[in-house]
Design a protein around this motif. Structure first.
Motif, PDB file in Angstrom:
ATOM      1  N   ASN A  70       0.859  -1.176   0.000  1.00 28.07           N
ATOM      2  CA  ASN A  70       0.000   0.000   0.000  1.00 28.07           C
ATOM      3  C   ASN A  70       0.900   1.233   0.000  1.00 28.07           C
ATOM      4  O   ASN A  70       1.799   1.346   0.837  1.00 28.07           O
ATOM      5  N   LEU A  71       0.670   2.153  -0.932  1.00 23.94           N
ATOM      6  CA  LEU A  71       1.553   3.307  -1.081  1.00 23.94           C
ATOM      7  C   LEU A  71       1.582   4.183   0.164  1.00 23.94           C
ATOM      8  O   LEU A  71       2.604   4.801   0.478  1.00 23.94           O
ATOM      9  N   ALA A  72       0.468   4.234   0.890  1.00 22.76           N
ATOM     10  CA  ALA A  72       0.399   5.110   2.060  1.00 22.76           C
ATOM     11  C   ALA A  72       0.834   4.426   3.345  1.00 22.76           C
ATOM     12  O   ALA A  72       1.418   5.057   4.226  1.00 22.76           O
ATOM     13  N   SER A  73       0.559   3.122   3.457  1.00 23.44           N
ATOM     14  CA  SER A  73       0.749   2.443   4.745  1.00 23.44           C
ATOM     15  C   SER A  73       1.752   1.306   4.724  1.00 23.44           C
ATOM     16  O   SER A  73       1.890   0.590   5.713  1.00 23.44           O
TER      17      SER A  73
END
Length: 235
Positions: A70-73
C-alpha cells in the motif's frame, strides 16, 4: 496446533471444500500427490513480498492474513484465508517473484505443492495450466469483493460486509463457517479501514442485536442474515 492432522486427512479435506472441489477429479489427484503438510505458528509467514518464486498453498487448519503493498501504509491486510482456500499461484502463471505475503493469524496447517512439481504437471498435461487459471479467476473475484466492501461509505456497514467475507459465515468465499473463528478487533479495524474504536463500538452493537458473539480473539457469527439486512438499511 488445534488438532494434529495427517497428510491423507488433509487431502480429503481439500477435496471436500473450497476451490479444488470445482476441479476435475484427475486434476485433484495430480496436484495433491505432490502436496506436503506444513505447520505455521502464529505470526509466521509462508513467504514475503519480493521472495523468490515458489509453489502454491492450501489452508487445512487455521487462518492466514492476506497482505499486499500500500503506497500510504506500507503493507496492509486485505483478506483472511481459511480452510479450503488456495493461494500463491502467481509465480507459476506470471513467472514473477512473490507479489503478496501471507501471515498465520493462529497456529495453522497448510498443504504446499512446490513450484517444481507444478511445472512438471504443467509440462505433462496441457490442460493443467487452464485449471490453475481458474484459481487466478477465483482470487480475482475475492479481490473485487474486498475492494467493493471498502467502497461502502458508512463504516458500520463496511464492517458488516467485511465480517461476512472474512469470517466465512456467508459461504461465498469458501465453506460456510458456523463456529468461532479467530478474528481480533484490531484485525477487523484494519480490514475495514476504520479506527479500532469504531470497530469495537460497532462489534458491541452487533453483539447486542444478537448477530454475533465476541470471544477472546474470536468471533462467532450467529446471524449472517442480520448482517446482510443491515447492509441494505438506509443511512
Amino acid at each position: 496446533m488445534k488438532n494434529q492432522i495427517n497428510a491423507e486427512s488433509a487431502r480429503r479435506l481439500l477435496q471436500s471444500q473450497g476451490w479444488l472441489t470445482q476441479r476435475p477429479q484427475q486434476f485433484q489427484i495430480d496436484i495433491l500427490q505432490y502436496a506436503q503438510l506444513l505447520a505455521y505458528d502464529t505470526g509466521s509467514y509462508t513467504h514475503h513480498i519480493g521472495d523468490e518464486p515458489g509453489g502454491v498453498f492450501a489452508v487445512v487448519q487455521g487462518s492466514f492474513g492476506v497482505l499486499g503493498p500500500n503506497l500510504a501504509s506500507g503493507v496492509v491486510m486485505g483478506h483472511v484465508h481459511r480452510a479450503g482456500a488456495w493461494f500463491g499461484e502467481g509465480p507459476l502463471i506470471f513467472g514473477t517473484r512473490r507479489l503478496l505475503e501471507f501471515r498465520a493469524l493462529e497456529p495453522s496447517t497448510v498443504m504446499h505443492v512446490p513450484l517444481v512439481a507444478l511445472e512438471r504437471l504443467q509440462h505433462r498435461d496441457p490442460d493443467f495450466r487452464n485449471q490453475i487459471m481458474t484459481l487466478v479467476a477465483h482470487s480475482s473475484l475475492l479481490v473485487s469483493r474486498a475492494v467493493s466492501d471498502l467502497l461502502i461509505r458508512r463504516s458500520e456497514q463496511r464492517i458488516a460486509a467485511v465480517l461476512l467475507r472474512v469470517s466465512g459465515a456467508d459461504g461465498l468465499t469458501g465453506p460456510s463457517v458456523t463456529g468461532p473463528v479467530h478474528l481480533t478487533q484490531s484485525i477487523i479495524a484494519e480490514l475495514s479501514n476504520c479506527s479500532r474504536h469504531t470497530a469495537n463500538v460497532t462489534l458491541k452493537a452487533f453483539e447486542q442485536r444478537g448477530w454475533l458473539e465476541i470471544g477472546y480473539a474470536t468471533l462467532t457469527i450467529h446471524s449472517p442474515d442480520g448482517l446482510r439486512s443491515f447492509l441494505t438499511e438506509e443511512n
